[in-house]
Design a protein around this motif. Structure first.
Motif, PDB file in Angstrom:
ATOM      1  N   ILE A   4      12.252  -1.606   2.821  1.00 46.03           N
ATOM      2  CA  ILE A   4      11.154  -2.551   2.946  1.00 46.03           C
ATOM      3  C   ILE A   4      11.524  -3.695   3.882  1.00 46.03           C
ATOM      4  CG2 ILE A   4      10.197  -1.897   0.735  1.00 46.03           C
ATOM      5  CD1 ILE A   4      11.288  -4.375  -0.482  1.00 46.03           C
ATOM      6  N   VAL A   5      10.497  -4.256   4.508  1.00 41.75           N
ATOM      7  CA  VAL A   5      10.677  -5.321   5.490  1.00 41.75           C
ATOM      8  C   VAL A   5       9.998  -6.597   4.975  1.00 41.75           C
ATOM      9  CG1 VAL A   5      10.878  -3.725   7.437  1.00 41.75           C
ATOM     10  CG2 VAL A   5       8.625  -4.588   6.776  1.00 41.75           C
ATOM     11  N   GLU A   6      10.049  -7.650   5.770  1.00 39.39           N
ATOM     12  CA  GLU A   6       9.531  -8.954   5.359  1.00 39.39           C
ATOM     13  C   GLU A   6       8.095  -8.865   4.834  1.00 39.39           C
ATOM     14  OE1 GLU A   6       8.619 -13.383   7.152  1.00 39.39           O
ATOM     15  OE2 GLU A   6       9.792 -11.976   8.342  1.00 39.39           O
ATOM     16  N   PHE A   7       7.232  -8.108   5.498  1.00 43.89           N
ATOM     17  CA  PHE A   7       5.847  -7.967   5.060  1.00 43.89           C
ATOM     18  C   PHE A   7       5.784  -7.476   3.614  1.00 43.89           C
ATOM     19  CE2 PHE A   7       2.378  -4.996   4.245  1.00 43.89           C
ATOM     20  CZ  PHE A   7       1.292  -5.851   4.345  1.00 43.89           C
ATOM     21  N   HIS A   8       6.602  -6.482   3.299  1.00 47.35           N
ATOM     22  CA  HIS A   8       6.602  -5.930   1.940  1.00 47.35           C
ATOM     23  C   HIS A   8       7.069  -6.970   0.921  1.00 47.35           C
ATOM     24  CE1 HIS A   8       7.223  -2.243   4.492  1.00 47.35           C
ATOM     25  NE2 HIS A   8       6.073  -2.000   3.885  1.00 47.35           N
ATOM     26  N   TRP A   9       8.099  -7.739   1.285  1.00 45.82           N
ATOM     27  CA  TRP A   9       8.589  -8.765   0.370  1.00 45.82           C
ATOM     28  C   TRP A   9       7.506  -9.799   0.091  1.00 45.82           C
ATOM     29  CZ3 TRP A   9      12.304  -7.595  -2.617  1.00 45.82           C
ATOM     30  CH2 TRP A   9      13.367  -6.809  -2.173  1.00 45.82           C
ATOM     31  N   ARG A  10       6.750 -10.179   1.126  1.00 49.08           N
ATOM     32  CA  ARG A  10       5.660 -11.134   0.919  1.00 49.08           C
ATOM     33  C   ARG A  10       4.570 -10.526   0.046  1.00 49.08           C
ATOM     34  NH1 ARG A  10       3.741 -12.261   6.244  1.00 49.08           N
ATOM     35  NH2 ARG A  10       5.566 -11.465   7.263  1.00 49.08           N
ATOM     36  N   LEU A  11       4.284  -9.250   0.258  1.00 51.33           N
ATOM     37  CA  LEU A  11       3.282  -8.556  -0.536  1.00 51.33           C
ATOM     38  C   LEU A  11       3.697  -8.497  -2.011  1.00 51.33           C
ATOM     39  CD1 LEU A  11       0.617  -6.917  -0.170  1.00 51.33           C
ATOM     40  CD2 LEU A  11       2.045  -4.886   0.008  1.00 51.33           C
TER      41      LEU A  11
END
Length: 60
Positions: A4-11
């Protein structure tokens, strides 16, 4: 497949912050490197060791 990348962590973080709860995100081997035989026991152990109520949801 990648981790997972930053977008996923924010999600993941947004509903956790809104609900004022902790979300555990297991990082496990991905396809072509990991198998269900490796991943399922590790995730089951993680769930069993959870000190809080664990809610799993599956959308149909």
């Amino acid at each position: 497949m990648s981790q997972i990348v930053e977008f996923h962590w924010r999600l993941i973080a947004e509903p956790a912050v809104t609900a004022r709860t902790t979300v555990v995100v297991p990082i496990y081997p991905l396809v072509r490197r990991g198998t269900a035989a490796e991943v399922i026991p590790a995730v089951a152990d993680l769930a069993a060791d959870s000190p809080a109520e664990l809610v799993l949801s599956r959308r149909r």
